[in-house]
Design a protein around this motif. Structure first.
Motif, PDB file in Angstrom:
ATOM      1  N   ALA A  28       0.832  -1.208   0.000  1.00  0.00           N
ATOM      2  CA  ALA A  28       0.000   0.000   0.000  1.00  0.00           C
ATOM      3  C   ALA A  28       0.862   1.252   0.000  1.00  0.00           C
ATOM      4  N   LYS A  29       0.377   2.283  -0.682  1.00  0.00           N
ATOM      5  CA  LYS A  29       1.048   3.575  -0.716  1.00  0.00           C
ATOM      6  C   LYS A  29       0.015   4.636  -0.333  1.00  0.00           C
ATOM      7  N   ILE A  30       0.204   5.263   0.825  1.00  0.00           N
ATOM      8  CA  ILE A  30      -0.798   6.165   1.384  1.00  0.00           C
ATOM      9  C   ILE A  30      -0.249   7.593   1.446  1.00  0.00           C
ATOM     10  N   PRO A  31      -0.903   8.557   0.757  1.00  0.00           N
ATOM     11  CA  PRO A  31      -0.464   9.960   0.865  1.00  0.00           C
ATOM     12  C   PRO A  31      -0.502  10.422   2.316  1.00  0.00           C
ATOM     13  N   CYS A  32       0.479  11.209   2.709  1.00  0.00           N
ATOM     14  CA  CYS A  32       0.576  11.659   4.089  1.00  0.00           C
ATOM     15  C   CYS A  32       1.084  13.087   4.137  1.00  0.00           C
ATOM     16  N   ALA A  33       1.002  13.681   5.314  1.00  0.00           N
ATOM     17  CA  ALA A  33       1.458  15.057   5.490  1.00  0.00           C
ATOM     18  C   ALA A  33       1.801  15.292   6.951  1.00  0.00           C
ATOM     19  N   VAL A  34       2.637  16.302   7.191  1.00  0.00           N
ATOM     20  CA  VAL A  34       2.874  16.815   8.538  1.00  0.00           C
ATOM     21  C   VAL A  34       2.314  18.229   8.557  1.00  0.00           C
ATOM     22  N   LEU A  35       1.441  18.516   9.496  1.00  0.00           N
ATOM     23  CA  LEU A  35       0.801  19.825   9.570  1.00  0.00           C
ATOM     24  C   LEU A  35       1.666  20.807  10.345  1.00  0.00           C
ATOM     25  N   GLU A  36       1.319  22.085  10.234  1.00  0.00           N
ATOM     26  CA  GLU A  36       2.111  23.126  10.891  1.00  0.00           C
ATOM     27  C   GLU A  36       2.104  23.007  12.407  1.00  0.00           C
ATOM     28  N   ASP A  37       1.104  22.300  12.950  1.00  0.00           N
ATOM     29  CA  ASP A  37       1.076  22.101  14.405  1.00  0.00           C
ATOM     30  C   ASP A  37       1.751  20.795  14.815  1.00  0.00           C
ATOM     31  N   GLY A  38       2.393  20.105  13.850  1.00  0.00           N
ATOM     32  CA  GLY A  38       3.158  18.905  14.162  1.00  0.00           C
ATOM     33  C   GLY A  38       2.404  17.598  14.011  1.00  0.00           C
ATOM     34  N   ARG A  39       1.096  17.641  13.744  1.00  0.00           N
ATOM     35  CA  ARG A  39       0.343  16.394  13.601  1.00  0.00           C
ATOM     36  C   ARG A  39       0.719  15.677  12.307  1.00  0.00           C
ATOM     37  N   ARG A  40       0.864  14.352  12.395  1.00  0.00           N
ATOM     38  CA  ARG A  40       1.148  13.526  11.225  1.00  0.00           C
ATOM     39  C   ARG A  40      -0.174  12.966  10.709  1.00  0.00           C
ATOM     40  N   ILE A  41      -0.427  13.150   9.426  1.00  0.00           N
ATOM     41  CA  ILE A  41      -1.737  12.849   8.867  1.00  0.00           C
ATOM     42  C   ILE A  41      -1.635  11.852   7.717  1.00  0.00           C
ATOM     43  N   LEU A  42      -2.575  10.904   7.671  1.00  0.00           N
ATOM     44  CA  LEU A  42      -2.771  10.044   6.510  1.00  0.00           C
ATOM     45  C   LEU A  42      -4.073  10.469   5.843  1.00  0.00           C
ATOM     46  N   SER A  43      -4.082  10.540   4.511  1.00  0.00           N
ATOM     47  CA  SER A  43      -5.282  11.014   3.828  1.00  0.00           C
ATOM     48  C   SER A  43      -6.388   9.970   3.881  1.00  0.00           C
ATOM     49  N   GLU A  44      -7.618  10.446   3.966  1.00  0.00           N
ATOM     50  CA  GLU A  44      -8.769   9.539   3.977  1.00  0.00           C
ATOM     51  C   GLU A  44      -8.801   8.716   2.696  1.00  0.00           C
ATOM     52  N   TYR A  45      -8.529   9.370   1.571  1.00  0.00           N
ATOM     53  CA  TYR A  45      -8.532   8.666   0.295  1.00  0.00           C
ATOM     54  C   TYR A  45      -7.491   7.545   0.298  1.00  0.00           C
ATOM     55  N   GLY A  46      -6.295   7.831   0.822  1.00  0.00           N
ATOM     56  CA  GLY A  46      -5.236   6.830   0.833  1.00  0.00           C
ATOM     57  C   GLY A  46      -5.573   5.629   1.692  1.00  0.00           C
ATOM     58  N   ILE A  47      -6.133   5.871   2.883  1.00  0.00           N
ATOM     59  CA  ILE A  47      -6.522   4.760   3.756  1.00  0.00           C
ATOM     60  C   ILE A  47      -7.612   3.935   3.089  1.00  0.00           C
ATOM     61  N   THR A  48      -8.560   4.628   2.468  1.00  0.00           N
ATOM     62  CA  THR A  48      -9.657   3.948   1.787  1.00  0.00           C
ATOM     63  C   THR A  48      -9.135   3.043   0.678  1.00  0.00           C
ATOM     64  N   GLN A  49      -8.200   3.570  -0.121  1.00  0.00           N
ATOM     65  CA  GLN A  49      -7.632   2.780  -1.205  1.00  0.00           C
ATOM     66  C   GLN A  49      -6.856   1.582  -0.661  1.00  0.00           C
ATOM     67  N   ALA A  50      -6.113   1.783   0.421  1.00  0.00           N
ATOM     68  CA  ALA A  50      -5.310   0.701   0.997  1.00  0.00           C
ATOM     69  C   ALA A  50      -6.175  -0.452   1.487  1.00  0.00           C
ATOM     70  N   LEU A  51      -7.382  -0.124   1.960  1.00  0.00           N
ATOM     71  CA  LEU A  51      -8.291  -1.160   2.456  1.00  0.00           C
ATOM     72  C   LEU A  51      -9.280  -1.630   1.391  1.00  0.00           C
ATOM     73  N   GLY A  52      -9.254  -0.997   0.226  1.00  0.00           N
ATOM     74  CA  GLY A  52     -10.168  -1.396  -0.848  1.00  0.00           C
ATOM     75  C   GLY A  52     -11.621  -1.194  -0.493  1.00  0.00           C
ATOM     76  N   SER A  53     -11.934  -0.059   0.154  1.00  0.00           N
ATOM     77  CA  SER A  53     -13.283   0.138   0.707  1.00  0.00           C
ATOM     78  C   SER A  53     -14.153   1.144  -0.041  1.00  0.00           C
ATOM     79  N   ARG A  54     -13.827   1.444  -1.305  1.00  0.00           N
ATOM     80  CA  ARG A  54     -14.604   2.469  -2.008  1.00  0.00           C
ATOM     81  C   ARG A  54     -15.833   1.878  -2.699  1.00  0.00           C
ATOM     82  N   SER A  55     -16.655   1.201  -1.959  1.00  0.00           N
ATOM     83  CA  SER A  55     -17.884   0.657  -2.535  1.00  0.00           C
ATOM     84  C   SER A  55     -18.954   1.728  -2.567  1.00  0.00           C
ATOM     85  N   GLY A  56     -19.904   1.562  -3.490  1.00  0.00           N
ATOM     86  CA  GLY A  56     -20.994   2.536  -3.588  1.00  0.00           C
ATOM     87  C   GLY A  56     -21.803   2.607  -2.314  1.00  0.00           C
TER      88      GLY A  56
END
Length: 337
Positions: free
Chosen positions: A56-84
């Motif tokens: 899995a490859k999940i987009p991520c970011a570090v915010l200006e307040d120091g929080r480490r974030i994984l994108s909702e889209y990336g987690i969804t893709q990693a779990l294969g959960s984009r069902s209608g």
């Protein structure tokens, strides 16, 4: 192939007048401003990248307040959960004031989502990435998200078509077993450059040698010949070379190695008071396992850049793009010599 919905949306967009488009844009902007007034300013991503966890490859970011974030889209893709169905449940939940992420939207998972989980790790975080406004979750939430799927599977609550998502969650959990997710995000986004000095000490401990190594030729003659050619200098007949080579080598080689290496080399190999020269070569203090192979690879990558350059300024522009120094701005010039 476009769906009927996307084709219909495109036709409707093309039917709008210029005034209609401007009004829609103004309405959207007003809505965002009003939301920010209520919720406060949206934090910005200062570093961004993508973590690789297993396959899995999940987009991520570090915010200006120091929080480490994984994108909702990336987690969804990693779990294969984009069902209608999941998206419809998420939409219905959003309209009722409930924030249900798509990757945990199936109704048969609700029993395994505690209030503490919903109000804590599963609280969505809206953040700015350039002009885009994205939704993500704290990186430390990923194992908890996977555990929801695994608990539902162990309880026999999943439908046959959902078992593949539980299997993917299990693979993610296994891949995370030996790696701290926060460290992964820091590495992917480049945030490790701003960690405390302990991280630098750990790097230098493997990059530098504990004892000075015996001298061996590390810089090929071609390296020096190219410097003389690019500088427009006459190649010396004897062995004597200009003392400027030391400053040049620091600039184009040692200062392009990991941050902190050159400074430590200067401490280990100081300039002598009487001669104003260094007793040893810097490369004698690089470790045989990591430092010297990295030095060799860097020199091998420098030589082609030197050969294609017509002058020293041209070479430096190419070099600064290929191997920029930490904290410098890259001058992206199009008219290379």
């Amino acid at each position: 192939m476009q769906s009927k919905q996307s084709k219909g949306g495109k036709v409707r967009a093309e039917a709008l007048s210029e005034d209609d488009r401007r009004e829609i844009a103004r309405t959207g902007a007003r809505s965002r401003w009003e939301k920010e007034k209520v919720q406060g300013p949206v934090p910005k991503a200062t570093h961004r990248g993508a973590v690789e966890i297993g396959s899995a490859k999940i987009p991520c970011a570090v915010l200006e307040d120091g929080r480490r974030i994984l994108s909702e889209y990336g987690i969804t893709q990693a779990l294969g959960s984009r069902s209608g169905a999941s998206k419809r449940i998420k939409k219905a939940g959003s309209e009722s004031g409930s924030s249900i992420p798509v990757f945990l939207a199936p109704r048969n998972l609700s029993t395994f989502i505690t209030k503490e989980l919903a109000d804590g790790p599963l609280s969505p975080i809206t953040y700015k990435d350039g002009r885009r406004t994205l939704i993500g979750y704290e990186a430390t939430a990923l194992p908890k998200i996977c555990n929801v799927w695994l608990q539902a599977r162990d309880a026999g609550e999943l439908q046959p078509q959902q078992l593949d998502r539980a299997f993917k969650a299990e693979l993610l959990i296994r891949a995370l077993a030996d790696v701290a997710i926060v460290a992964l995000v820091d590495e992917a986004t480049g945030f490790q450059n701003e960690r405390d000095r302990n991280e630098l000490h750990r790097l230098l401990s493997v990059y530098l040698a504990e004892e000075r190594l015996a001298w061996a030729k590390r810089f090929p003659d071609e390296f020096y010949r190219q410097i003389y050619r690019l500088k427009g200098w006459k190649w010396p007949v004897g062995k004597a070379k200009t003392p400027l080579l030391g400053h040049i080598t620091n600039d184009i080689v040692y200062d392009r190695l990991p941050e902190g290496v050159l400074q430590k080399l200067r401490e280990l190999n100081p300039t002598l008071e009487d001669t104003k020269r260094r007793k040893w070569k810097h490369h004698q203090f690089l470790s045989a396992e990591v430092g010297q192979p990295d030095l060799r690879d860097h020199i091998l990558q420098l030589l082609p850049i030197m050969r294609i350059s017509k002058s020293w300024p041209s070479f430096k522009r190419h070099l600064d793009i290929a191997f920029p120094k930490t904290g410098t701005q890259i001058d992206m010039l199009a008219d290379y010599e």
